[in-house]
Design a protein around this motif. Structure first.
Motif, short mmCIF file in Angstrom:
data_model
loop_
_atom_site.label_atom_id
_atom_site.label_comp_id
_atom_site.label_asym_id
_atom_site.label_seq_id
_atom_site.Cartn_x
_atom_site.Cartn_y
_atom_site.Cartn_z
N GLY A 8 -49.17 -45.42 19.09
CA GLY A 8 -48.14 -44.43 18.84
C GLY A 8 -46.88 -44.71 19.63
N GLY A 9 -45.83 -43.98 19.31
CA GLY A 9 -44.57 -44.16 20.02
C GLY A 9 -43.45 -43.44 19.33
N LEU A 10 -42.25 -43.74 19.77
CA LEU A 10 -41.04 -43.14 19.20
C LEU A 10 -40.38 -44.15 18.27
CD1 LEU A 10 -38.83 -40.95 19.15
CD2 LEU A 10 -37.82 -42.07 21.17
N VAL A 11 -40.06 -43.71 17.08
CA VAL A 11 -39.44 -44.59 16.09
C VAL A 11 -38.41 -43.79 15.30
CG1 VAL A 11 -41.22 -44.13 14.37
CG2 VAL A 11 -39.93 -46.28 14.27
N GLN A 12 -37.38 -44.47 14.84
CA GLN A 12 -36.38 -43.81 14.02
C GLN A 12 -36.89 -43.65 12.59
OE1 GLN A 12 -32.75 -46.10 14.45
NE2 GLN A 12 -32.00 -44.65 15.99
N ALA A 13 -36.35 -42.66 11.92
CA ALA A 13 -36.69 -42.46 10.51
C ALA A 13 -36.43 -43.74 9.73
CB ALA A 13 -35.89 -41.30 9.94
N GLY A 14 -37.36 -44.07 8.84
CA GLY A 14 -37.27 -45.30 8.08
C GLY A 14 -37.97 -46.48 8.73
N GLY A 15 -38.37 -46.30 9.97
CA GLY A 15 -39.03 -47.37 10.71
C GLY A 15 -40.51 -47.44 10.43
N SER A 16 -41.18 -48.32 11.19
CA SER A 16 -42.60 -48.58 10.99
C SER A 16 -43.35 -48.57 12.31
CB SER A 16 -42.79 -49.95 10.32
OG SER A 16 -42.17 -50.00 9.06
N LEU A 17 -44.62 -48.24 12.23
CA LEU A 17 -45.53 -48.33 13.37
C LEU A 17 -46.90 -48.70 12.82
CD1 LEU A 17 -44.94 -45.20 15.67
CD2 LEU A 17 -44.57 -47.59 16.29
N ARG A 18 -47.69 -49.34 13.67
CA ARG A 18 -49.08 -49.61 13.32
C ARG A 18 -49.98 -48.99 14.36
NH1 ARG A 18 -52.68 -55.11 12.56
NH2 ARG A 18 -52.59 -55.12 14.84
N LEU A 19 -50.83 -48.09 13.92
CA LEU A 19 -51.82 -47.49 14.81
C LEU A 19 -53.11 -48.28 14.73
CD1 LEU A 19 -51.33 -43.69 14.03
CD2 LEU A 19 -50.07 -45.16 15.61
N SER A 20 -53.79 -48.34 15.86
CA SER A 20 -55.07 -49.04 15.93
C SER A 20 -56.14 -48.09 16.45
CB SER A 20 -54.98 -50.24 16.88
OG SER A 20 -54.00 -51.16 16.44
N CYS A 21 -57.35 -48.30 15.99
CA CYS A 21 -58.49 -47.53 16.47
C CYS A 21 -59.63 -48.49 16.76
CB CYS A 21 -58.92 -46.50 15.43
SG CYS A 21 -60.38 -45.54 15.87
N ALA A 22 -59.99 -48.59 18.01
CA ALA A 22 -61.11 -49.44 18.42
C ALA A 22 -62.39 -48.62 18.37
CB ALA A 22 -60.87 -49.97 19.82
N TRP A 52 -66.23 -48.27 5.49
CA TRP A 52 -66.40 -49.48 6.30
C TRP A 52 -66.96 -50.61 5.45
CZ3 TRP A 52 -64.64 -49.92 11.17
CH2 TRP A 52 -64.95 -51.09 11.86
N SER A 53 -67.96 -50.29 4.65
CA SER A 53 -68.50 -51.28 3.72
C SER A 53 -67.78 -51.13 2.39
CB SER A 53 -70.00 -51.08 3.52
OG SER A 53 -70.70 -51.32 4.70
N PHE A 74 -65.06 -57.48 11.85
CA PHE A 74 -65.48 -58.36 12.93
C PHE A 74 -65.00 -57.87 14.29
CE2 PHE A 74 -67.39 -61.20 10.07
CZ PHE A 74 -66.59 -61.27 8.96
N LYS A 75 -63.83 -57.26 14.30
CA LYS A 75 -63.29 -56.74 15.55
C LYS A 75 -63.62 -55.27 15.76
CE LYS A 75 -59.32 -59.87 15.70
NZ LYS A 75 -57.84 -59.97 15.74
N ASN A 76 -64.25 -54.64 14.77
CA ASN A 76 -64.55 -53.20 14.84
C ASN A 76 -63.27 -52.38 15.07
OD1 ASN A 76 -67.26 -53.35 14.31
ND2 ASN A 76 -67.90 -52.28 16.16
N MET A 77 -62.27 -52.71 14.29
CA MET A 77 -60.98 -52.03 14.41
C MET A 77 -60.59 -51.38 13.08
SD MET A 77 -59.81 -52.52 17.53
CE MET A 77 -58.06 -52.18 17.35
N VAL A 78 -59.92 -50.27 13.17
CA VAL A 78 -59.34 -49.60 12.02
C VAL A 78 -57.85 -49.46 12.29
CG1 VAL A 78 -59.35 -47.56 10.54
CG2 VAL A 78 -61.47 -48.34 11.62
N TYR A 79 -57.04 -49.71 11.28
CA TYR A 79 -55.59 -49.69 11.45
C TYR A 79 -54.95 -48.70 10.47
CZ TYR A 79 -56.70 -54.12 13.71
OH TYR A 79 -57.25 -55.10 14.51
N LEU A 80 -53.79 -48.22 10.87
CA LEU A 80 -52.97 -47.42 9.97
C LEU A 80 -51.56 -47.97 10.07
CD1 LEU A 80 -53.01 -44.99 8.00
CD2 LEU A 80 -52.13 -43.61 9.91
#
Length: 118
Positions: A8-22, A52-53, A74-80
């Motif tokens: 998470g973080g601060l981003v301007q409108a129109g921007g992008s972010l990638r969230l991760s979940c371990a 997951w499957s 393989f990394k057991n990660m979920v992204y958004l």
């Protein structure tokens, strides 16, 4: 089971972010993984899920076409991946895991704050 959200973080409108979940603590092959968000003064909102499957996905109408959920088995990660962010996307984002068949979100991560400035 532990779910650790980050990105998470601060981003301007129109921007992008990638969230991760371990995800750790068990094999998630029988789980559905999801992202939810909680904005100030609002109820918790479903964002997206992925099996997951198989990897089938489902999105809330409010994010369809802008957000993409994925997982790395393989990394057991979920992204958004979040693109074209809007101020109304501002919220604490949580990852969660639901064992298929239970009808419940059994495990939750601690949340990561996304702030979109106009």
């Amino acid at each position: 089971v532990q779910l650790q959200a980050s990105g998470g973080g601060l981003v301007q409108a129109g921007g992008s972010l990638r969230l991760s979940c371990a995800a750790s603590g068990r094999t998630f092959s029988s789980y559905i993984m999801g992202w939810f968000r909680l904005a100030p003064g609002k109820e918790r909102e479903f964002v997206a899920t992925i099996r997951w499957s198989g990897g089938s996905t489902y999105y809330a109408d409010s994010v369809k076409g802008r957000f993409t959920i994925s997982r790395d088995k393989f990394k057991n990660m979920v992204y958004l991946e979040m693109n074209s962010l809007k101020p109304e996307d501002t919220a604490v984002y949580y990852c969660a895991a639901s064992m298929r068949g239970t009808g419940e979100w059994n495990y939750w991560g601690q949340g990561t704050l996304v702030t979109v400035s106009s």
